[in-house]
Design a protein around this motif. Structure first.
Motif, PDB file in Angstrom:
ATOM      1  N   SER A   1       0.828  -1.204   0.000  1.00 38.56           N
ATOM      2  CA  SER A   1       0.000   0.000   0.000  1.00 38.56           C
ATOM      3  C   SER A   1       0.864   1.256   0.000  1.00 38.56           C
ATOM      4  CB  SER A   1      -0.936  -0.005   1.218  1.00 38.56           C
ATOM      5  OG  SER A   1      -1.718   1.160   1.264  1.00 38.56           O
ATOM      6  N   ASN A   2       1.913   1.291   0.842  1.00 36.11           N
ATOM      7  CA  ASN A   2       2.755   2.479   0.903  1.00 36.11           C
ATOM      8  C   ASN A   2       3.557   2.676  -0.387  1.00 36.11           C
ATOM      9  OD1 ASN A   2       2.488   4.128   3.172  1.00 36.11           O
ATOM     10  ND2 ASN A   2       4.655   4.012   3.641  1.00 36.11           N
ATOM     11  N   LEU A   3       4.005   1.587  -0.995  1.00 38.44           N
ATOM     12  CA  LEU A   3       4.720   1.695  -2.268  1.00 38.44           C
ATOM     13  C   LEU A   3       3.785   2.204  -3.361  1.00 38.44           C
ATOM     14  CD1 LEU A   3       6.921  -1.531  -2.152  1.00 38.44           C
ATOM     15  CD2 LEU A   3       7.682   0.843  -1.909  1.00 38.44           C
ATOM     16  N   ALA A   4       2.529   1.753  -3.314  1.00 32.11           N
ATOM     17  CA  ALA A   4       1.548   2.230  -4.292  1.00 32.11           C
ATOM     18  C   ALA A   4       1.299   3.716  -4.116  1.00 32.11           C
ATOM     19  CB  ALA A   4       0.242   1.457  -4.150  1.00 32.11           C
ATOM     20  N   MET A   5       1.222   4.175  -2.858  1.00 30.72           N
ATOM     21  CA  MET A   5       1.019   5.596  -2.598  1.00 30.72           C
ATOM     22  C   MET A   5       2.192   6.416  -3.114  1.00 30.72           C
ATOM     23  SD  MET A   5       0.419   7.585   1.007  1.00 30.72           S
ATOM     24  CE  MET A   5       1.120   9.233   1.190  1.00 30.72           C
ATOM     25  N   HIS A   6       3.415   5.926  -2.891  1.00 33.21           N
ATOM     26  CA  HIS A   6       4.601   6.643  -3.364  1.00 33.21           C
ATOM     27  C   HIS A   6       4.586   6.759  -4.894  1.00 33.21           C
ATOM     28  CE1 HIS A   6       8.686   8.171  -3.226  1.00 33.21           C
ATOM     29  NE2 HIS A   6       9.081   7.252  -4.089  1.00 33.21           N
ATOM     30  N   LYS A   7       3.984   5.762  -5.561  1.00 37.68           N
ATOM     31  CA  LYS A   7       3.969   5.754  -7.025  1.00 37.68           C
ATOM     32  C   LYS A   7       2.823   6.577  -7.603  1.00 37.68           C
ATOM     33  CE  LYS A   7       4.035   2.633 -11.005  1.00 37.68           C
ATOM     34  NZ  LYS A   7       4.081   1.218 -11.451  1.00 37.68           N
ATOM     35  N   VAL A   8       1.606   6.402  -7.073  1.00 38.04           N
ATOM     36  CA  VAL A   8       0.437   7.046  -7.693  1.00 38.04           C
ATOM     37  C   VAL A   8       0.072   8.370  -7.049  1.00 38.04           C
ATOM     38  CG1 VAL A   8      -0.462   4.763  -8.283  1.00 38.04           C
ATOM     39  CG2 VAL A   8      -1.299   5.900  -6.228  1.00 38.04           C
ATOM     40  N   GLY A   9       0.627   8.661  -5.848  1.00 37.91           N
ATOM     41  CA  GLY A   9       0.336   9.927  -5.192  1.00 37.91           C
ATOM     42  C   GLY A   9      -0.557   9.770  -3.974  1.00 37.91           C
ATOM     43  N   ALA A  10      -0.349  10.655  -2.996  1.00 32.58           N
ATOM     44  CA  ALA A  10      -1.062  10.558  -1.723  1.00 32.58           C
ATOM     45  C   ALA A  10      -2.550  10.809  -1.870  1.00 32.58           C
ATOM     46  CB  ALA A  10      -0.458  11.548  -0.723  1.00 32.58           C
ATOM     47  N   ARG A  11      -2.922  11.789  -2.683  1.00 34.97           N
ATOM     48  CA  ARG A  11      -4.324  12.203  -2.767  1.00 34.97           C
ATOM     49  C   ARG A  11      -5.217  11.050  -3.194  1.00 34.97           C
ATOM     50  NH1 ARG A  11      -5.874  16.950  -6.871  1.00 34.97           N
ATOM     51  NH2 ARG A  11      -4.979  15.402  -8.272  1.00 34.97           N
ATOM     52  N   PHE A  12      -4.882  10.386  -4.276  1.00 38.08           N
ATOM     53  CA  PHE A  12      -5.709   9.282  -4.777  1.00 38.08           C
ATOM     54  C   PHE A  12      -5.702   8.107  -3.810  1.00 38.08           C
ATOM     55  CE2 PHE A  12      -5.806   5.176  -6.951  1.00 38.08           C
ATOM     56  CZ  PHE A  12      -7.079   5.212  -7.502  1.00 38.08           C
ATOM     57  N   TRP A  13      -4.516   7.772  -3.283  1.00 36.58           N
ATOM     58  CA  TRP A  13      -4.416   6.544  -2.496  1.00 36.58           C
ATOM     59  C   TRP A  13      -5.076   6.683  -1.126  1.00 36.58           C
ATOM     60  CZ3 TRP A  13      -3.915   2.205  -4.704  1.00 36.58           C
ATOM     61  CH2 TRP A  13      -3.636   1.054  -3.968  1.00 36.58           C
ATOM     62  N   ILE A  14      -4.919   7.834  -0.480  1.00 40.50           N
ATOM     63  CA  ILE A  14      -5.589   8.045   0.807  1.00 40.50           C
ATOM     64  C   ILE A  14      -7.102   8.030   0.623  1.00 40.50           C
ATOM     65  CG2 ILE A  14      -5.986   9.728   2.651  1.00 40.50           C
ATOM     66  CD1 ILE A  14      -3.042  10.507   2.432  1.00 40.50           C
ATOM     67  N   ALA A  15      -7.591   8.614  -0.474  1.00 33.46           N
ATOM     68  CA  ALA A  15      -9.031   8.585  -0.764  1.00 33.46           C
ATOM     69  C   ALA A  15      -9.511   7.148  -0.932  1.00 33.46           C
ATOM     70  CB  ALA A  15      -9.331   9.394  -2.025  1.00 33.46           C
ATOM     71  N   ARG A  16      -8.743   6.336  -1.662  1.00 34.26           N
ATOM     72  CA  ARG A  16      -9.113   4.931  -1.867  1.00 34.26           C
ATOM     73  C   ARG A  16      -9.197   4.186  -0.546  1.00 34.26           C
ATOM     74  NH1 ARG A  16      -7.609   0.281  -0.063  1.00 34.26           N
ATOM     75  NH2 ARG A  16      -5.429   0.933  -0.212  1.00 34.26           N
ATOM     76  N   ILE A  17      -8.195   4.406   0.310  1.00 37.21           N
ATOM     77  CA  ILE A  17      -8.178   3.730   1.606  1.00 37.21           C
ATOM     78  C   ILE A  17      -9.413   4.088   2.425  1.00 37.21           C
ATOM     79  CG2 ILE A  17      -6.991   3.655   3.845  1.00 37.21           C
ATOM     80  CD1 ILE A  17      -4.347   3.925   2.322  1.00 37.21           C
ATOM     81  N   MET A  18      -9.752   5.373   2.488  1.00 37.36           N
ATOM     82  CA  MET A  18     -10.840   5.820   3.357  1.00 37.36           C
ATOM     83  C   MET A  18     -12.196   5.290   2.897  1.00 37.36           C
ATOM     84  SD  MET A  18      -9.746   9.676   4.482  1.00 37.36           S
ATOM     85  CE  MET A  18     -10.900   9.641   5.852  1.00 37.36           C
ATOM     86  N   VAL A  19     -12.439   5.286   1.593  1.00 41.50           N
ATOM     87  CA  VAL A  19     -13.730   4.810   1.093  1.00 41.50           C
ATOM     88  C   VAL A  19     -13.888   3.315   1.348  1.00 41.50           C
ATOM     89  CG1 VAL A  19     -15.128   4.448  -0.970  1.00 41.50           C
ATOM     90  CG2 VAL A  19     -13.975   6.641  -0.619  1.00 41.50           C
ATOM     91  N   THR A  20     -12.852   2.520   1.046  1.00 40.66           N
ATOM     92  CA  THR A  20     -12.979   1.070   1.232  1.00 40.66           C
ATOM     93  C   THR A  20     -13.104   0.696   2.700  1.00 40.66           C
ATOM     94  OG1 THR A  20     -10.558   0.897   1.091  1.00 40.66           O
ATOM     95  CG2 THR A  20     -11.811   0.433  -0.903  1.00 40.66           C
ATOM     96  N   TRP A  21     -12.345   1.376   3.581  1.00 39.67           N
ATOM     97  CA  TRP A  21     -12.477   0.994   4.984  1.00 39.67           C
ATOM     98  C   TRP A  21     -13.828   1.431   5.533  1.00 39.67           C
ATOM     99  CZ3 TRP A  21      -9.012   5.478   6.465  1.00 39.67           C
ATOM    100  CH2 TRP A  21      -9.598   6.312   7.419  1.00 39.67           C
ATOM    101  N   GLY A  22     -14.378   2.553   5.068  1.00 44.84           N
ATOM    102  CA  GLY A  22     -15.696   2.976   5.544  1.00 44.84           C
ATOM    103  C   GLY A  22     -16.778   1.958   5.213  1.00 44.84           C
ATOM    104  N   VAL A  23     -16.734   1.448   4.006  1.00 45.56           N
ATOM    105  CA  VAL A  23     -17.729   0.451   3.578  1.00 45.56           C
ATOM    106  C   VAL A  23     -17.598  -0.820   4.411  1.00 45.56           C
ATOM    107  CG1 VAL A  23     -18.439  -1.035   1.676  1.00 45.56           C
ATOM    108  CG2 VAL A  23     -17.899   1.370   1.237  1.00 45.56           C
ATOM    109  N   ILE A  24     -16.366  -1.295   4.602  1.00 43.45           N
ATOM    110  CA  ILE A  24     -16.160  -2.540   5.351  1.00 43.45           C
ATOM    111  C   ILE A  24     -16.477  -2.347   6.833  1.00 43.45           C
ATOM    112  CG2 ILE A  24     -14.433  -4.237   6.057  1.00 43.45           C
ATOM    113  CD1 ILE A  24     -13.081  -3.783   3.338  1.00 43.45           C
ATOM    114  N   ALA A  25     -16.115  -1.176   7.406  1.00 41.48           N
ATOM    115  CA  ALA A  25     -16.407  -0.911   8.818  1.00 41.48           C
ATOM    116  C   ALA A  25     -17.904  -0.998   9.098  1.00 41.48           C
ATOM    117  CB  ALA A  25     -15.869   0.459   9.220  1.00 41.48           C
TER     118      ALA A  25
END
Length: 461
Positions: A77-101
């Motif tokens: 996950s952290n390597l993906a963030m370093h590659k694609v950028g913080a904005r997109f990856w943090i958004a992806r993390i928050m939406v998926t964890w919200g749904v699963i939570a």
């Protein structure tokens, strides 16, 4: 010349203060929501175990298995963030964890659909998936802040960010207690289910806002002038040559990474043991109302939020970060052991011991995360920070699990709290032995160095 250097310091202080005020408040809100979703199950436990026919051991395992999923997915996950950028990856993390939570609220229905005797298996499965979804969020924030702040400013920055942890309890537990107390039975739904579902929604909303608010790097920030951006980039570049950017596959061959990992593991064992069992410890003193338990559980975190920021600032001004990491880890461990023997005397003793334990453990945690940034940069920083956090965070599996098993076996929390306290004391000893002899870092040491132009301010960043 001295007046010129002082002017340069004042300019840097002003710019980095502006950067902090721009990005930290929003990151704190995101982190508060993350922690609320991660630990609100600690209060839900007071109702859900009976509803779902689960044991304390099963709950402790479920609270901890979150970190197994976190561990397996964090470095990628952290390597993906370093590659694609913080904005997109943090958004992806928050939406998926919200749904699963939100799915935790429906584990009873899932168990019934599969004709299971209790909801242990669905609970463990969803907690594992929640950990996998949220993997990379905190180390992603650490990495993101490394893109904006030099290491001599990071101690205070991380302490402010990590104040979100106690703040999430101060805000989240009373709200969770109120939701459980007042929405229980509405439409025939248990209060803990309403609480879990309601507190998952903000993560999904914030995930969308991240795309509008965050900038990946200083050079992409329209709100920074070209001159201010040059100052930020210059401060970061000035220390870049002192860091290593080794191949990702060689990260785990660096001895310092393993020492940091062991220290973090032991700290996390204590922190999450406290987080997941604090409401139960307060309940065991005779407090019966869920709302009262929620309110009283917030007290140690109020003291923690204030104490952590103050002591981290003091550590950087004095240039004694390692000594503070060790000392406050020991303070936390001793406080946990004290609560094991005297906490049952009254709610006041429990709150005093738990407040001291939280101040100690969280101060150590905040200062700890300035250490990796002093050694690594680039992909090495992305992988190293994630490796330390992912392996170390297995302590989040061990802490609640140890407390649950020992509580079922001995019928009390005493043995478990002593074990967690010893882990925190050991983390302080290791930090002092391996890092206490090194060069000081922080304002006091930096002012005496040849790189005084990149030193932090004497006031908070």
């Amino acid at each position: 010349m001295e007046s010129g250097i002082a002017t340069q310091h004042e300019t840097e202080d002003r710019i980095f203060r502006r950067v902090a005020l721009r990005i930290l408040p929003f990151l704190i809100v995101c982190y508060v929501v993350a922690y609320m979703d991660r630990v609100n199950v600690s209060l839900a436990k007071l109702q859900m175990l009976g509803d779902l026919k689960m044991s304390d051991t099963a709950f402790g395992l479920g609270a901890g298995i979150f970190f197994v999923g976190y561990f397996l997915c964090e470095v990628p996950s952290n390597l993906a963030m370093h590659k694609v950028g913080a904005r997109f990856w943090i958004a992806r993390i928050m939406v998926t964890w919200g749904v699963i939570a939100a799915g935790v609220a429906f584990i009873g229905q899932i168990a019934a659909a599969f004709h299971l005797i209790n909801a242990t298996v669905p609970f463990l499965t969803i907690r594992f998936l929640l950990g996998a979804a949220e993997a990379g969020f905190f180390p992603g924030l650490v990495l993101y802040l490394n893109y904006w702040f030099p290491t001599n400013r990071q101690g205070r920055v991380f302490s402010i960010l990590m104040a979100a942890q106690p703040l999430s309890f101060v805000i989240g537990l009373p709200i969770a207690g109120w939701l459980m107390e007042h929405l229980g039975g509405v439409w025939g739904v248990a209060g803990w289910r309403w609480m879990i579902a309601a507190e998952a929604l903000p993560a999904i909303i914030l995930g969308g806002i991240v795309l509008l608010v965050l900038d990946d790097r200083p050079r992409e920030a329209a709100w920074l002038s070209s001159e201010d951006c040059a100052v930020v980039e210059g401060a970061l570049a000035a220390e870049r040559d002192t860091k290593a950017d080794v191949p990702v596959l060689k990260i785990l061959s660096i001895p310092t990474i393993w020492v940091l990992t062991v220290c973090w593991f032991l700290i996390v064992v204590g922190v999450y043991g406290i987080n997941f069992w604090l409401p139960t410890l307060i309940h065991n003193t005779g407090i019966q109302s869920n709302q009262s338990v929620g309110l009283l559980s917030a007290v140690p975190y109020i003291g923690c939020a204030i104490g952590m920021v103050c002591f981290c600032s003091m550590a950087e001004k004095l240039g004694l970060k390692t000594l503070f990491i060790a000392g406050f880890a020991v303070l936390s461990g001793v406080s946990l052991i004290a609560s094991a023997y005297w906490g049952m005397l009254s709610i006041y003793v429990t709150l005093i011991c738990m407040t001291a334990a939280m101040i100690g453990s969280m101060t150590s945690s905040a200062l700890f995360w300035s250490l990796p940034g002093e050694k690594l940069t680039g992909r090495a920083a992305a992988a190293g920070i994630a490796a330390i956090n992912s392996i170390g965070n297995l302590g989040g599996f061990c802490g609640p699990t140890i407390l649950g098993i020992l509580r079922d076996h001995f019928g009390s929390d005493q043995a478990g709290l002593v074990v967690l306290g010893c882990c925190l004391i050991l983390s302080g000893v290791i930090a002092l032995l391996f890092f206490g002899h090194g060069k000081q870092s922080g304002t006091a040491a930096c002012r005496r160095s040849s790189h005084a132009s990149t030193c932090p301010p004497t006031s908070p960043a």
